[in-house]
Each structure stands twice: as structure tokens, then as C-alpha cells.
Design a protein around this motif. Structure first.
Motif: not given
Length: 201
Positions: A2-3, A100-103, A109-110, A171-176
Motif C-alpha cells: 500500500h502507498e 493485508a498480510r505480506g504487505k 502499525v508497530l 521503515g519496512a512498511g508503507p508510510g502512514f
């Protein structure tokens, strides 16, 4: 990936949606042979958390991706005085929906919770995990958490304790986009005054 995801306070109208996320995740865990959360969601507790402003939902493009509750309530059966429980924020009911897993949404969230703990002037972000969910334990360690200890009480299925220094961002996931808002008014409606947002990624 997700962007960008939005993490915002849940509304009372979303109690059922959070309970549904629990149920969907419970079924997914069962299909994987994991005995975690094999009982109905406690909607009364979810309602209390939503009313207190500690329950959040994670969304993207208008769709739910998960939920998390964060507060300063250290479980006294898990966290002892030596742990300095007031120096942490605690994550509860952390759910990332199967679709949403694997993304790397969980990593986002953490990171959000870690930043929130830092903003609150805390030293730690802490979670307790299901004692038999070894995959979840490995996941937390992969996200930079240290295993503090496992409290093995016969009447509790959770008890694997983890903590990560507040402000640590993978920083491993999408921005929030993280939204905050004042607590609910006495009549149960949520005030929109003073709502603000902060970005990462």
C-alpha cells in the motif's frame, strides 16, 4: 504494498467491525493450526476501548486492514514493578487482516505505535503475545523487539512479553497518516475539534 495507510481512532459505530476483524483472524489462525483467539471477541471491552479513545483502525482506500489498541495499562500479571510499567505504552488486540498480510502493514502499525510511545514521553513499546504462537514471537523479534520473558500462568494463554525502544522505526512498511482526536463526548459522540494528523514514510 500500500502507498500509505491511515491509522485513526475507531468510532463507536465500528465496534462490530473490530469484532469482525477478530473473528476473521481467529478463523485464519485456526486454519494455520494456531490455537490463539479461539473464542468470541469481547465487544463490551472493545466498546470501552473505543470510548476511551485507545482503539484505532488501520485503513487504506476506504478498506479495513486491521486494528490496534494502545494504552498505558500494564497487565499486572505480566509486568512487574521491576519493569517500571509506567515507562511504556502497551499494544493490545493487534490485528492485521489476512488479505493485508505480506504487505508489511504490521511493520507500519508497530512503527506508528513506537512513534506514539515516543511522543508520549515513554521509553518502551510493549506487547504480550500468545505463548504457543512461536511464529508471532519470531515476527516481533524480527521487528526489533526483545523477548523480556514468558510468564506461564495456567489461567492465561498469553504471556510472552516483548518490548522495543520507543521511537524505533524500521521503515519496512508503507508510510502512514496517523490521526488523533479528543475523547468522546459524554453522550458517546466523538468530537472533531482539535483533530490532527502526522505523517511518516
Amino acid at each position: 504494498m500500500h502507498e500509505r495507510v491511515t491509522i485513526r481512532p475507531a468510532d463507536l459505530s465500528e465496534v462490530e467491525a473490530i469484532a469482525s476483524m477478530w473473528q476473521e483472524t481467529s478463523k485464519w489462525l485456526h486454519s494455520k493450526g494456531v490455537d490463539q483467539w479461539q473464542y468470541p471477541a469481547d465487544e463490551e471491552k472493545i466498546t470501552r476501548d473505543v470510548t476511551s479513545g485507545t482503539a484505532y483502525v488501520v485503513t487504506s482506500a476506504g478498506k479495513y486492514l486491521g486494528t490496534i489498541t494502545v494504552d498505558e495499562n500494564a497487565d499486572p500479571e505480566f509486568w512487574a514493578k521491576k519493569d517500571l510499567p509506567t515507562e511504556a505504552i502497551y499494544g493490545h488486540r493487534i490485528i492485521i487482516l489476512p488479505h493485508a498480510r505480506g504487505k508489511s502493514v504490521g511493520a507500519t502499525v508497530l512503527d506508528w505505535a513506537s512513534r506514539k510511545a515516543e511522543k508520549a514521553g515513554k521509553r518502551w513499546l510493549r506487547v504480550d503475545a500468545w505463548k504457543t504462537n512461536t511464529e508471532l514471537a519470531r515476527y516481533y523479534e524480527g521487528q526489533g523487539f526483545e523477548h523480556v520473558r514468558t510468564v506461564d500462568l495456567p489461567h492465561r494463554r498469553s504471556g510472552a512479553l516483548f518490548q522495543r525502544e520507543a521511537g524505533t522505526i524500521t521503515g519496512a512498511g508503507p508510510g502512514f497518516l496517523g490521526l488523533e482526536s479528543p475523547l468522546h463526548e459524554p453522550d458517546g459522540t466523538r468530537s472533531t475539534e482539535g483533530q490532527w494528523g502526522w505523517y511518516a514514510g
